[in-house]
Design a protein around this motif. Structure first.
Motif, PDB file in Angstrom:
ATOM      1  N   PRO A 138       0.835  -1.221   0.000  1.00 20.45           N
ATOM      2  CA  PRO A 138       0.000   0.000   0.000  1.00 20.45           C
ATOM      3  C   PRO A 138       0.860   1.257   0.000  1.00 20.45           C
ATOM      4  CG  PRO A 138       0.070  -0.949   2.195  1.00 20.45           C
ATOM      5  CD  PRO A 138       0.765  -1.937   1.285  1.00 20.45           C
ATOM      6  N   ARG A 139       0.439   2.196  -0.794  1.00 23.22           N
ATOM      7  CA  ARG A 139       1.176   3.453  -0.878  1.00 23.22           C
ATOM      8  C   ARG A 139       0.323   4.625  -0.375  1.00 23.22           C
ATOM      9  NH1 ARG A 139       5.878   2.994  -3.608  1.00 23.22           N
ATOM     10  NH2 ARG A 139       6.212   1.054  -4.742  1.00 23.22           N
ATOM     11  N   GLN A 140      -0.617   4.326   0.507  1.00 18.82           N
ATOM     12  CA  GLN A 140      -1.431   5.403   1.054  1.00 18.82           C
ATOM     13  C   GLN A 140      -1.192   5.547   2.550  1.00 18.82           C
ATOM     14  OE1 GLN A 140      -3.043   2.439  -0.223  1.00 18.82           O
ATOM     15  NE2 GLN A 140      -5.070   2.348   0.753  1.00 18.82           N
ATOM     16  N   ALA A 141      -1.312   6.768   2.990  1.00 23.02           N
ATOM     17  CA  ALA A 141      -1.245   7.112   4.412  1.00 23.02           C
ATOM     18  C   ALA A 141      -2.207   8.278   4.622  1.00 23.02           C
ATOM     19  CB  ALA A 141       0.173   7.485   4.823  1.00 23.02           C
ATOM     20  N   THR A 142      -2.577   8.513   5.842  1.00 22.01           N
ATOM     21  CA  THR A 142      -3.519   9.604   6.112  1.00 22.01           C
ATOM     22  C   THR A 142      -2.790  10.767   6.785  1.00 22.01           C
ATOM     23  OG1 THR A 142      -4.129   8.687   8.264  1.00 22.01           O
ATOM     24  CG2 THR A 142      -5.450   8.010   6.355  1.00 22.01           C
ATOM     25  N   PRO A 143      -3.198  11.981   6.462  1.00 26.43           N
ATOM     26  CA  PRO A 143      -2.584  13.141   7.133  1.00 26.43           C
ATOM     27  C   PRO A 143      -3.182  13.331   8.528  1.00 26.43           C
ATOM     28  CG  PRO A 143      -4.253  13.884   5.601  1.00 26.43           C
ATOM     29  CD  PRO A 143      -4.180  12.385   5.433  1.00 26.43           C
ATOM     30  N   GLY A 144      -2.462  14.036   9.368  1.00 26.13           N
ATOM     31  CA  GLY A 144      -3.004  14.378  10.682  1.00 26.13           C
ATOM     32  C   GLY A 144      -4.110  15.418  10.563  1.00 26.13           C
ATOM     33  N   THR A 145      -5.005  15.409  11.502  1.00 26.68           N
ATOM     34  CA  THR A 145      -6.102  16.387  11.471  1.00 26.68           C
ATOM     35  C   THR A 145      -5.634  17.705  12.093  1.00 26.68           C
ATOM     36  OG1 THR A 145      -6.962  15.659  13.613  1.00 26.68           O
ATOM     37  CG2 THR A 145      -7.815  14.552  11.637  1.00 26.68           C
ATOM     38  N   PRO A 146      -6.209  18.818  11.656  1.00 22.39           N
ATOM     39  CA  PRO A 146      -5.802  20.113  12.233  1.00 22.39           C
ATOM     40  C   PRO A 146      -6.226  20.227  13.698  1.00 22.39           C
ATOM     41  CG  PRO A 146      -6.984  20.386  10.143  1.00 22.39           C
ATOM     42  CD  PRO A 146      -7.179  18.971  10.570  1.00 22.39           C
ATOM     43  N   GLY A 147      -5.447  20.956  14.473  1.00 19.08           N
ATOM     44  CA  GLY A 147      -5.827  21.251  15.851  1.00 19.08           C
ATOM     45  C   GLY A 147      -6.881  22.351  15.900  1.00 19.08           C
ATOM     46  N   GLU A 148      -7.592  22.418  17.006  1.00 16.93           N
ATOM     47  CA  GLU A 148      -8.619  23.454  17.164  1.00 16.93           C
ATOM     48  C   GLU A 148      -7.986  24.841  17.212  1.00 16.93           C
ATOM     49  OE1 GLU A 148     -12.583  22.387  19.490  1.00 16.93           O
ATOM     50  OE2 GLU A 148     -10.820  21.898  20.687  1.00 16.93           O
ATOM     51  N   ARG A 149      -8.698  25.788  16.638  1.00 12.41           N
ATOM     52  CA  ARG A 149      -8.281  27.191  16.690  1.00 12.41           C
ATOM     53  C   ARG A 149      -9.466  28.015  17.148  1.00 12.41           C
ATOM     54  NH1 ARG A 149      -5.142  24.419  13.533  1.00 12.41           N
ATOM     55  NH2 ARG A 149      -3.096  25.160  12.845  1.00 12.41           N
ATOM     56  N   ARG A 150      -9.282  28.798  18.196  1.00 14.53           N
ATOM     57  CA  ARG A 150     -10.401  29.538  18.781  1.00 14.53           C
ATOM     58  C   ARG A 150      -9.949  30.923  19.224  1.00 14.53           C
ATOM     59  NH1 ARG A 150     -13.280  25.315  22.940  1.00 14.53           N
ATOM     60  NH2 ARG A 150     -15.113  26.554  22.487  1.00 14.53           N
ATOM     61  N   ASN A 151     -10.884  31.844  19.117  1.00 14.20           N
ATOM     62  CA  ASN A 151     -10.704  33.165  19.713  1.00 14.20           C
ATOM     63  C   ASN A 151     -11.452  33.174  21.036  1.00 14.20           C
ATOM     64  OD1 ASN A 151      -9.239  34.352  17.486  1.00 14.20           O
ATOM     65  ND2 ASN A 151     -11.164  34.348  16.361  1.00 14.20           N
ATOM     66  N   LEU A 152     -10.765  33.477  22.108  1.00 14.11           N
ATOM     67  CA  LEU A 152     -11.342  33.397  23.441  1.00 14.11           C
ATOM     68  C   LEU A 152     -11.347  34.765  24.104  1.00 14.11           C
ATOM     69  CD1 LEU A 152      -9.579  30.171  24.767  1.00 14.11           C
ATOM     70  CD2 LEU A 152     -11.821  30.334  23.664  1.00 14.11           C
ATOM     71  N   ARG A 153     -12.405  35.020  24.833  1.00 17.94           N
ATOM     72  CA  ARG A 153     -12.469  36.220  25.675  1.00 17.94           C
ATOM     73  C   ARG A 153     -12.356  35.785  27.125  1.00 17.94           C
ATOM     74  NH1 ARG A 153     -17.033  37.976  24.296  1.00 17.94           N
ATOM     75  NH2 ARG A 153     -18.327  37.709  26.148  1.00 17.94           N
ATOM     76  N   LEU A 154     -11.347  36.284  27.798  1.00 14.14           N
ATOM     77  CA  LEU A 154     -11.108  35.957  29.205  1.00 14.14           C
ATOM     78  C   LEU A 154     -11.667  37.073  30.071  1.00 14.14           C
ATOM     79  CD1 LEU A 154      -7.406  34.691  29.022  1.00 14.14           C
ATOM     80  CD2 LEU A 154      -9.522  33.426  28.580  1.00 14.14           C
ATOM     81  N   GLU A 155     -12.438  36.697  31.072  1.00 14.65           N
ATOM     82  CA  GLU A 155     -12.992  37.663  32.013  1.00 14.65           C
ATOM     83  C   GLU A 155     -12.622  37.223  33.425  1.00 14.65           C
ATOM     84  OE1 GLU A 155     -17.172  37.905  31.416  1.00 14.65           O
ATOM     85  OE2 GLU A 155     -17.025  38.886  29.463  1.00 14.65           O
ATOM     86  N   LEU A 156     -11.928  38.090  34.121  1.00 17.78           N
ATOM     87  CA  LEU A 156     -11.548  37.789  35.504  1.00 17.78           C
ATOM     88  C   LEU A 156     -12.633  38.288  36.444  1.00 17.78           C
ATOM     89  CD1 LEU A 156      -9.632  36.861  37.710  1.00 17.78           C
ATOM     90  CD2 LEU A 156      -8.446  39.050  37.509  1.00 17.78           C
ATOM     91  N   ILE A 157     -13.218  37.361  37.188  1.00 18.63           N
ATOM     92  CA  ILE A 157     -14.209  37.707  38.208  1.00 18.63           C
ATOM     93  C   ILE A 157     -13.621  37.304  39.552  1.00 18.63           C
ATOM     94  CG2 ILE A 157     -16.557  37.343  39.053  1.00 18.63           C
ATOM     95  CD1 ILE A 157     -17.402  36.659  36.250  1.00 18.63           C
ATOM     96  N   VAL A 158     -13.323  38.294  40.374  1.00 20.86           N
ATOM     97  CA  VAL A 158     -12.635  38.010  41.631  1.00 20.86           C
ATOM     98  C   VAL A 158     -13.497  37.124  42.511  1.00 20.86           C
ATOM     99  CG1 VAL A 158     -11.329  40.151  41.555  1.00 20.86           C
ATOM    100  CG2 VAL A 158     -13.523  40.114  42.714  1.00 20.86           C
ATOM    101  N   LEU A 159     -12.834  36.251  43.270  1.00 24.27           N
ATOM    102  CA  LEU A 159     -13.525  35.328  44.167  1.00 24.27           C
ATOM    103  C   LEU A 159     -13.553  35.929  45.566  1.00 24.27           C
ATOM    104  CD1 LEU A 159     -11.966  31.942  42.994  1.00 24.27           C
ATOM    105  CD2 LEU A 159     -14.101  32.988  42.293  1.00 24.27           C
ATOM    106  N   ALA A 160     -14.732  36.281  46.014  1.00 23.06           N
ATOM    107  CA  ALA A 160     -14.886  36.877  47.343  1.00 23.06           C
ATOM    108  C   ALA A 160     -16.180  36.372  47.962  1.00 23.06           C
ATOM    109  CB  ALA A 160     -14.900  38.404  47.251  1.00 23.06           C
ATOM    110  N   ASP A 161     -16.212  36.308  49.292  1.00 15.98           N
ATOM    111  CA  ASP A 161     -17.410  35.885  50.003  1.00 15.98           C
ATOM    112  C   ASP A 161     -18.407  37.032  50.137  1.00 15.98           C
ATOM    113  OD1 ASP A 161     -16.438  33.177  50.731  1.00 15.98           O
ATOM    114  OD2 ASP A 161     -14.960  34.315  51.856  1.00 15.98           O
ATOM    115  N   VAL A 162     -17.881  38.237  50.338  1.00  9.83           N
ATOM    116  CA  VAL A 162     -18.721  39.403  50.615  1.00  9.83           C
ATOM    117  C   VAL A 162     -18.349  40.521  49.649  1.00  9.83           C
ATOM    118  CG1 VAL A 162     -19.426  41.094  52.358  1.00  9.83           C
ATOM    119  CG2 VAL A 162     -18.838  38.751  53.042  1.00  9.83           C
ATOM    120  N   GLY A 163     -19.356  41.184  49.090  1.00 13.56           N
ATOM    121  CA  GLY A 163     -19.119  42.301  48.187  1.00 13.56           C
ATOM    122  C   GLY A 163     -19.678  43.588  48.759  1.00 13.56           C
ATOM    123  N   LEU A 164     -18.939  44.680  48.574  1.00 11.16           N
ATOM    124  CA  LEU A 164     -19.379  45.993  49.034  1.00 11.16           C
ATOM    125  C   LEU A 164     -20.024  46.744  47.880  1.00 11.16           C
ATOM    126  CD1 LEU A 164     -16.340  47.120  51.227  1.00 11.16           C
ATOM    127  CD2 LEU A 164     -18.389  45.857  51.903  1.00 11.16           C
TER     128      LEU A 164
END
Length: 356
Positions: A138-164
């Protein structure tokens, strides 16, 4: 370090390595055959919680993050090396949203927690997988599949028990400074707080809690006025809100009207946040004598028809702080006990093979 609680990045997982087409050819071995190996899997991209970080400022400088590609397969049935995963440290409390679909990818809420944000590509197959009784070369082989590509939005929400919560100059920064070791900027003009401040109150694992101070909320905040709307999200993970109101405003404003103003902005921003348990804290009580304070307190409670707890404090005179701290500790402890009881009741009863 500059406080940054939002950032947009692009993550690219590694592609899978391609399979190899190869044939065994050795001296004195009359019959060879296919021996092409598989490629390696591409590396994935993970976000990892790091309690040592408290801002997303690093992502303002590096926006593209790429994991390693998988190596191609080789002859002699040798498999290509797997691409290394990319581990990106983020502050604890980071929420991850797909910027293209607005889908919530996940949240990083604990130190060391890993969140997969881009899956690496799968490896390709070498020609050794395609040999058969009718296809000896056999002279066939398969190529690897592409990896995921994503645009992400990161939002930092502070961890606190009590908010003022409160209008600018309601005394929030003075309160957190008086109750904890936090040292926010304090001045006699509005918007001295430009970003959230966190303080640890109390001592010991059973009595400590984290309190968060955000910039003051003003009328129209839900439509973008002032700084409060930008940071109201930091109250979403708190378990208790302390609504601070200046009991004796220098401009003669009505404290009840100020409370209703904040309530209206909360309802516009998030009905869930507006319905969260909220205590009324009357600040700057050292400006009134005992009789005037009692009268102002009664008048405010009646005007609001307030049914929840009410506390009178003075950060300067340090009065009323111990009572407020003890009440918060007791309230949070009761919440933890209730949550533990609910989880226990929800657990299925273990199977008993002797029971009929």
């Amino acid at each position: 370090m500059k406080f940054v609680d939002e950032a947009t990045i692009r993550v690219e997982a590694g592609d899978g390595g391609n399979g190899c087409v190869s044939f065994r050819r050795e001296k004195y071995i009359p019959k060879g055959g296919p021996d092409g190996g598989d490629g390696g899997d591409g590396g994935s991209v993970w976000l990892v919680g790091d309690s040592g970080l408290n801002t997303l400022v690093d992502f303002r400088h590096q926006r593209r993050h790429r994991a390693e590609r998988g190596q191609n397969g080789m002859g002699r049935q040798m498999t290509g090396r797997k691409g290394q995963d990319l581990l990106i440290p983020v502050p604890v409390g980071t929420r991850v949203i797909d910027a293209d679909t607005e889908e919530l990818v996940g949240e990083v809420l604990e130190h060391g927690q890993r969140l997969l944000v881009a899956q690496g590509g799968r490896h390709g197959l070498g020609n050794i997988h395609f040999k058969s009784s009718t296809n000896r070369a056999p002279r066939q082989a398969t190529p690897g599949t592409p990896g995921e590509r994503r645009n992400l939005r990161l939002e930092l929400i502070v961890l606190a028990d009590v908010g003022l919560l409160g209008l600018p100059n309601a005394g929030k920064s003075s309160l957190i400074a008086a109750m904890s070791a936090a040292r926010p900027r304090i001045a006699d003009y509005p918007f001295t707080t430009l970003y959230p401040n966190l303080g640890v109150v109390g001592a010991g694992s059973d009595r400590s809690f984290v309190i968060a101070d955000i910039p003051g909320v003003i009328q129209g905040a839900a439509e973008g006025a002032g700084l409060g709307i930008q940071f109201l999200k930091h109250l979403l993970r708190t378990r208790l809100l302390l609504h601070l109101v200046d009991i004796a405003p220098m401009d003669g404003a009505d404290p009840a009207a100020q409370v209703r103003e904040i309530e209206a902005e909360l309802a516009k921003y998030s009905p869930e946040l507006a319905s969260r348990e909220r205590w009324l804290v009357l600040s700057k009580c050292d400006l009134l004598d005992e009789a005037a304070l009692a009268e102002a307190r009664a008048r405010l409670v009646e005007a609001l028809d307030w049914q929840g707890p009410v506390f009178s404090v003075s950060s300067v005179a340090r009065s009323g702080l111990k009572a407020l701290e003890d009440a918060i500790v007791a309230h949070l402890h009761a919440q933890r006990v209730a949550a533990a009881t609910t989880e226990t009741e929800a657990d299925p009863e273990p199977y008993d093979p002797t029971r009929t």
